[in-house]
Design an enzyme around this catalytic site. Sequence first.
Site, PDB file in Angstrom:
ATOM      1  N   ASP A 177      44.049  96.045  73.659  1.00 42.32           N
ATOM      2  CA  ASP A 177      43.368  97.123  72.936  1.00 42.32           C
ATOM      3  C   ASP A 177      41.903  97.206  73.339  1.00 42.32           C
ATOM      4  O   ASP A 177      41.378  98.279  73.618  1.00 42.32           O
ATOM      5  CB  ASP A 177      43.476  96.904  71.426  1.00 42.32           C
ATOM      6  N   GLU A 236      51.846 101.204  68.279  1.00 47.29           N
ATOM      7  CA  GLU A 236      51.173 100.156  67.524  1.00 47.29           C
ATOM      8  C   GLU A 236      51.190 100.550  66.055  1.00 47.29           C
ATOM      9  O   GLU A 236      51.793 101.551  65.672  1.00 47.29           O
ATOM     10  CB  GLU A 236      49.727  99.944  67.996  1.00 47.29           C
ATOM     11  N   HIS A 268      34.848  86.063  74.476  1.00 52.79           N
ATOM     12  CA  HIS A 268      35.526  86.614  73.307  1.00 52.79           C
ATOM     13  C   HIS A 268      36.544  85.675  72.681  1.00 52.79           C
ATOM     14  O   HIS A 268      37.369  86.110  71.869  1.00 52.79           O
ATOM     15  CB  HIS A 268      36.179  87.953  73.643  1.00 52.79           C
TER      16      HIS A 268
END
Length: 520
Positions: free
Chosen positions: A152, A264, A90
């Site tokens: 997240d 957030e 990623h």
Amino acid sequence: MLAYLEHFVHEKDAESRQDDEVASLSRALELQASIDELGPTGIASKDFGGIKSVKPLAMIRPSSAVDVARVVKAAAASPSLTVAARGNGHSVNGQAMAEKGLVLDMRALEEPFEIVWIEGTAYLDVSGGALWEDVLKRCVSEVGLAPRSWTDYLGLTVGGTLSYAGVSGQTFRYGPQTSNVTELEVVTGKGETLCCSLTQNSELFFGALGGLGQLGIITRARVVLQQAPDMVRWIRVVYSEFEEYAGDAELLVEEVEECFDYVEGFVLVNSDDPANGWPTVRLDPEQVFDPIHIPSTVGPVLYCLELGLHYGKADDPSRGRVDMDVDRLLGRLRFIPGLKFQTDVSYTEFLLRVKRVEEHAKASGTWDAPHPWLNLFVSKSDIVDFDREVFKKILKDGVDGPILVYPLLRTKWDNRQSVVVPDSDIFYIVALLRFSPPPPKGPPPELLVAQNNEIIQFCTSRGLDFKLYFPHYHSREDWMKHFGKQWTRFVERKANFDPMAILAPGQRIFSRTSQPRPIT
């Protein structure tokens, strides 16, 4: 013993010598499978960003730290081989690639999963190649415990996020993931396997945390655990003015003891655009975002504060206690009346909320499209200017994905670690998480990269106090500016633990040498 080595270089003639080098390496490492039995997949030549692609010499799937050390030592014995640790792929700018080098598939590591109790506190000893989503599921289901700090998206490896920081809505309370580990097992660029902590090999411990893989490969981590809650009240409230949004967000994160458990936020386009606008706020398809509540004076974007409050099964929402706590905490905030959305979900479902985004993106084809993401830390003193020029102008039409922006507390970060953040007591993470469809339906990736560069140029030319998170500079001068006063310490650590610059070549910070290099 290594599981196997996967060879990617099949061209003949000019590159046939690489075949011989791989064969020699295979014999030297005593691999269980021969190269001829394996076919190429190309997995190690690309990443989630989809912008860069380079060919490694080979990908190796190690089963233990012993295998990792063996590979690093083999690379050190060669004149030019480098080694990159690849988690779940990623990275977005080739950080986990190794051109004509060796890529380690860390997902292949055997997964120790052991709960350790020390003086009444629970810890998890876990493989650096384990996915955080698997850590969550096993910890909660097997022992009712969970790590305190998350990212997240949980489809990332433990070693991967600890090599950067690991940030999410719990960071204001517990710090990044790098502040929530007490021990590491690291394979250095010398091929040494060292256990390190606050009191043992502490220079390597602090250096590897947030060290971009430059000092060592994390093969095991000891993670702090706490009792896992049963449920989460998940809330979103919308703001028309950035100053009010930022003021309320800062109020919440500074009053840690009287606050939500998760804080957030994100920017959205002030329109009915399904990918960038009002529909992105709803937590349930049955909920309605009624724009009649939006003041007529509002500009091109709105702001959404996203909150979470933990509670147990005994605190049944029907009894009113959760509602009372939520109302008390929301009572001080200045969001737009009528634009509050909430739902109750299990703790595991809440932490896996981005999994639904992944599933949708894979179904629509945007998961495999290029992702020129940009992540920055911006000082509190500069965030209003950033909003005015970037959110309201450059990004006024959105990015076909989340634009995260929320405050973090500098006191929760450890200066001894390699992570670099702004000097401000409060700074914001800004994340442009693009999910544009591939051309011709979506914009060319080059255009989005140019937009990222425009934002970085704005920050630089205006003298903003900012740092790139997941940095990807191309010159020594830029890396020196990035690390600032920490540069000398970082170079000294590199010379100590990876003197030939074998590790993490995709970061392009140091160049491979055939001999230990001097400190510069």
